[in-house]
Write a protein that holds these residues in place. Sequence first.
Motif, PDB file in Angstrom:
ATOM      1  N   PRO A 118       0.799  -1.234   0.000  1.00  0.00           N
ATOM      2  CA  PRO A 118       0.000   0.000   0.000  1.00  0.00           C
ATOM      3  C   PRO A 118       0.830   1.282   0.000  1.00  0.00           C
ATOM      4  O   PRO A 118       0.309   2.354  -0.307  1.00  0.00           O
ATOM      5  N   HIS A 119       2.115   1.175   0.333  1.00  0.00           N
ATOM      6  CA  HIS A 119       2.942   2.371   0.520  1.00  0.00           C
ATOM      7  C   HIS A 119       4.026   2.551  -0.544  1.00  0.00           C
ATOM      8  O   HIS A 119       4.399   3.686  -0.854  1.00  0.00           O
ATOM      9  N   TYR A 120       4.529   1.459  -1.082  1.00  0.00           N
ATOM     10  CA  TYR A 120       5.608   1.561  -2.064  1.00  0.00           C
ATOM     11  C   TYR A 120       5.027   1.793  -3.458  1.00  0.00           C
ATOM     12  O   TYR A 120       4.022   1.172  -3.812  1.00  0.00           O
ATOM     13  N   PRO A 121       5.589   2.683  -4.289  1.00  0.00           N
ATOM     14  CA  PRO A 121       6.848   3.423  -4.097  1.00  0.00           C
ATOM     15  C   PRO A 121       6.677   4.840  -3.542  1.00  0.00           C
ATOM     16  O   PRO A 121       7.648   5.551  -3.424  1.00  0.00           O
ATOM     17  N   THR A 122       5.432   5.232  -3.215  1.00  0.00           N
ATOM     18  CA  THR A 122       5.239   6.596  -2.710  1.00  0.00           C
ATOM     19  C   THR A 122       6.081   6.820  -1.461  1.00  0.00           C
ATOM     20  O   THR A 122       6.680   7.880  -1.276  1.00  0.00           O
ATOM     21  N   THR A 123       6.091   5.828  -0.578  1.00  0.00           N
ATOM     22  CA  THR A 123       7.059   5.793   0.517  1.00  0.00           C
ATOM     23  C   THR A 123       8.250   4.990   0.022  1.00  0.00           C
ATOM     24  O   THR A 123       8.098   3.858  -0.431  1.00  0.00           O
ATOM     25  N   GLN A 124       9.424   5.578   0.097  1.00  0.00           N
ATOM     26  CA  GLN A 124      10.603   5.006  -0.549  1.00  0.00           C
ATOM     27  C   GLN A 124      11.217   3.905   0.315  1.00  0.00           C
ATOM     28  O   GLN A 124      12.271   4.069   0.919  1.00  0.00           O
ATOM     29  N   ILE A 125      10.539   2.761   0.358  1.00  0.00           N
ATOM     30  CA  ILE A 125      11.022   1.626   1.152  1.00  0.00           C
ATOM     31  C   ILE A 125      12.204   0.982   0.434  1.00  0.00           C
ATOM     32  O   ILE A 125      12.092   0.559  -0.715  1.00  0.00           O
ATOM     33  N   LYS A 126      13.329   0.920   1.115  1.00  0.00           N
ATOM     34  CA  LYS A 126      14.560   0.397   0.510  1.00  0.00           C
ATOM     35  C   LYS A 126      14.916  -0.993   1.035  1.00  0.00           C
ATOM     36  O   LYS A 126      15.367  -1.847   0.282  1.00  0.00           O
ATOM     37  N   TYR A 127      14.738  -1.195   2.344  1.00  0.00           N
ATOM     38  CA  TYR A 127      15.094  -2.470   2.963  1.00  0.00           C
ATOM     39  C   TYR A 127      13.952  -2.975   3.840  1.00  0.00           C
ATOM     40  O   TYR A 127      13.197  -2.194   4.430  1.00  0.00           O
ATOM     41  N   ILE A 128      13.880  -4.295   3.950  1.00  0.00           N
ATOM     42  CA  ILE A 128      13.077  -4.942   4.979  1.00  0.00           C
ATOM     43  C   ILE A 128      14.041  -5.724   5.859  1.00  0.00           C
ATOM     44  O   ILE A 128      14.749  -6.609   5.370  1.00  0.00           O
ATOM     45  N   SER A 129      14.093  -5.377   7.125  1.00  0.00           N
ATOM     46  CA  SER A 129      14.920  -6.103   8.078  1.00  0.00           C
ATOM     47  C   SER A 129      14.047  -7.127   8.777  1.00  0.00           C
ATOM     48  O   SER A 129      13.185  -6.784   9.592  1.00  0.00           O
ATOM     49  N   TYR A 152      11.291 -12.619   0.892  1.00  0.00           N
ATOM     50  CA  TYR A 152      11.893 -12.384  -0.430  1.00  0.00           C
ATOM     51  C   TYR A 152      11.013 -12.970  -1.534  1.00  0.00           C
ATOM     52  O   TYR A 152      10.768 -12.328  -2.560  1.00  0.00           O
ATOM     53  N   SER A 153      10.531 -14.187  -1.338  1.00  0.00           N
ATOM     54  CA  SER A 153       9.680 -14.826  -2.352  1.00  0.00           C
ATOM     55  C   SER A 153       8.396 -14.042  -2.551  1.00  0.00           C
ATOM     56  O   SER A 153       7.882 -13.947  -3.679  1.00  0.00           O
ATOM     57  N   LEU A 155       8.073 -10.761  -2.206  1.00  0.00           N
ATOM     58  CA  LEU A 155       8.451  -9.609  -3.034  1.00  0.00           C
ATOM     59  C   LEU A 155       8.671 -10.032  -4.484  1.00  0.00           C
ATOM     60  O   LEU A 155       8.283  -9.331  -5.421  1.00  0.00           O
ATOM     61  N   GLN A 156       9.276 -11.189  -4.653  1.00  0.00           N
ATOM     62  CA  GLN A 156       9.561 -11.703  -5.995  1.00  0.00           C
ATOM     63  C   GLN A 156       8.261 -11.937  -6.768  1.00  0.00           C
ATOM     64  O   GLN A 156       8.188 -11.665  -7.976  1.00  0.00           O
ATOM     65  N   SER A 157       7.239 -12.403  -6.094  1.00  0.00           N
ATOM     66  CA  SER A 157       5.954 -12.662  -6.759  1.00  0.00           C
ATOM     67  C   SER A 157       5.297 -11.375  -7.237  1.00  0.00           C
ATOM     68  O   SER A 157       4.415 -11.407  -8.101  1.00  0.00           O
ATOM     69  N   MET A 158       5.733 -10.234  -6.652  1.00  0.00           N
ATOM     70  CA  MET A 158       5.210  -8.922  -7.041  1.00  0.00           C
ATOM     71  C   MET A 158       6.212  -8.139  -7.876  1.00  0.00           C
ATOM     72  O   MET A 158       6.007  -6.957  -8.150  1.00  0.00           O
ATOM     73  N   ASP A 159       7.313  -8.807  -8.238  1.00  0.00           N
ATOM     74  CA  ASP A 159       8.386  -8.196  -9.023  1.00  0.00           C
ATOM     75  C   ASP A 159       8.994  -6.980  -8.314  1.00  0.00           C
ATOM     76  O   ASP A 159       9.339  -5.989  -8.950  1.00  0.00           O
ATOM     77  N   LEU A 160       9.139  -7.090  -6.998  1.00  0.00           N
ATOM     78  CA  LEU A 160       9.727  -6.014  -6.197  1.00  0.00           C
ATOM     79  C   LEU A 160      11.067  -6.404  -5.583  1.00  0.00           C
ATOM     80  O   LEU A 160      11.651  -5.628  -4.819  1.00  0.00           O
ATOM     81  N   GLN A 161      11.566  -7.587  -5.914  1.00  0.00           N
ATOM     82  CA  GLN A 161      12.762  -8.086  -5.249  1.00  0.00           C
ATOM     83  C   GLN A 161      14.011  -7.274  -5.569  1.00  0.00           C
ATOM     84  O   GLN A 161      14.976  -7.281  -4.785  1.00  0.00           O
ATOM     85  N   ASN A 162      14.018  -6.562  -6.679  1.00  0.00           N
ATOM     86  CA  ASN A 162      15.184  -5.738  -7.022  1.00  0.00           C
ATOM     87  C   ASN A 162      15.074  -4.322  -6.477  1.00  0.00           C
ATOM     88  O   ASN A 162      16.079  -3.614  -6.379  1.00  0.00           O
ATOM     89  N   ILE A 164      13.311  -3.592  -3.418  1.00  0.00           N
ATOM     90  CA  ILE A 164      13.312  -3.671  -1.961  1.00  0.00           C
ATOM     91  C   ILE A 164      14.143  -4.878  -1.554  1.00  0.00           C
ATOM     92  O   ILE A 164      13.808  -6.013  -1.904  1.00  0.00           O
ATOM     93  N   LYS A 165      15.207  -4.641  -0.818  1.00  0.00           N
ATOM     94  CA  LYS A 165      16.113  -5.713  -0.436  1.00  0.00           C
ATOM     95  C   LYS A 165      15.762  -6.268   0.945  1.00  0.00           C
ATOM     96  O   LYS A 165      15.340  -5.534   1.844  1.00  0.00           O
ATOM     97  N   VAL A 166      15.969  -7.570   1.096  1.00  0.00           N
ATOM     98  CA  VAL A 166      15.643  -8.262   2.339  1.00  0.00           C
ATOM     99  C   VAL A 166      16.930  -8.629   3.069  1.00  0.00           C
ATOM    100  O   VAL A 166      17.854  -9.214   2.495  1.00  0.00           O
ATOM    101  N   SER A 167      16.976  -8.276   4.352  1.00  0.00           N
ATOM    102  CA  SER A 167      18.124  -8.627   5.181  1.00  0.00           C
ATOM    103  C   SER A 167      17.631  -8.886   6.598  1.00  0.00           C
ATOM    104  O   SER A 167      16.427  -9.046   6.841  1.00  0.00           O
ATOM    105  N   THR A 168      18.550  -8.944   7.545  1.00  0.00           N
ATOM    106  CA  THR A 168      18.231  -8.998   8.967  1.00  0.00           C
ATOM    107  C   THR A 168      19.302  -8.205   9.687  1.00  0.00           C
ATOM    108  O   THR A 168      20.374  -7.956   9.126  1.00  0.00           O
TER     109      THR A 168
END
Length: 353
Positions: A118-129, A152-153, A155-162, A164-168
């Motif tokens: 609901p927020h991306y890309p208007t809110t510039q979400i770069k990472y999910i920790s 990650y999967s 995000l990948q299903s929505m073609d957002l994996q590149n 928004i990056k996933v880390s911890t």
Amino acid sequence: MKICYVNFRDRNSSHFISSMLFILFLCTELAFCGTEAEAIGVCYGRLGDNLPSPVEVAAMYTSNRIGKMRIYDADQETLKAFQNTGIEVTVGVPNEKLPNIASSQDIAKQWVIDNIQPHYPTTQIKYISVGNEILPDTPYTANLFPAMKNIYSALQSMDLQNQIKVSTTIPMSVLNKSYPPSAGTFSPKITPIMQSILNFLSQTKSPFMADVYPYFAYVSDPTDISLAYALFQRQTPNEVGYKNLFDASVDALIYAMEALGHSDIPIVVAESGWPSDGNANGGANITNAKIYNNNYIKHILSGQGTPKRPNQILEAFVFALFNEDLKPGDITEKHFGLFQPTKAEVYPVNFTG
């Protein structure tokens, strides 16, 4: 950063106008890239019963030219408040949500649908920790890596994996040895998990996120660690080539990653800071907090990197925006803020170095 090489030989030709427009474009790109690369981040902890509204907080980030924000959950009001600000946002998946997300791809996808989409890309979400400081021994250790993969999967299903990056985000306690930095290694009991995480980060081109606190190292061993070394005030390198404890800590993590076969994963310092109260005799006071955070920001924005990775931009956050009166643990935990809940500064900070 992009470098502009300008040739003015066409000044008197019909190409002059087009050349100048091209130069203007490149310089605009240069300015944009510099701003993006050099902005400091500040963590927005919300464990207080007296904090300003998210809209007010977003305005504070903008007015202070703070370019990155980290939040520890996916608070909808906050994510909405940061829309159209241009501020890069790191969103946390709370530890208690990991078991369900790890157990079901559908649950992970629904979390992304509810909290990110609901927020991306208007809110510039770069990472999910995914998770925060849950290694090496917590109830959620076994859930961490499966939860990361499922997010990650999703995000990948929505073609957002590149986008928004996933880390911890890990604590320094994952290290078995950190001195000298070149001997940095992960604790043997969590090495298999760290190997899986590092393989994932490398494959997905995501950063390694870590909380790096020279303050805690200093207060645990003030005999062997000088205050000047912890506060970026040492003028000459020590016996292993380091002027400050921050660089030594970051490089210990880099060497630990290399020991597991990964030399190319960038590091994001997800938290670093110094308390301004709660243990004055142990160094937690306004004077030291002001020195540390201003020197830390200046060091990050200098672009000089660390001895192990010199002249490389290091993305980093200060902890935290506010003093949080509901923060559990030692009394110092309530006093890491750069601002009071009234929005008055605890001490002056130069966010642009």
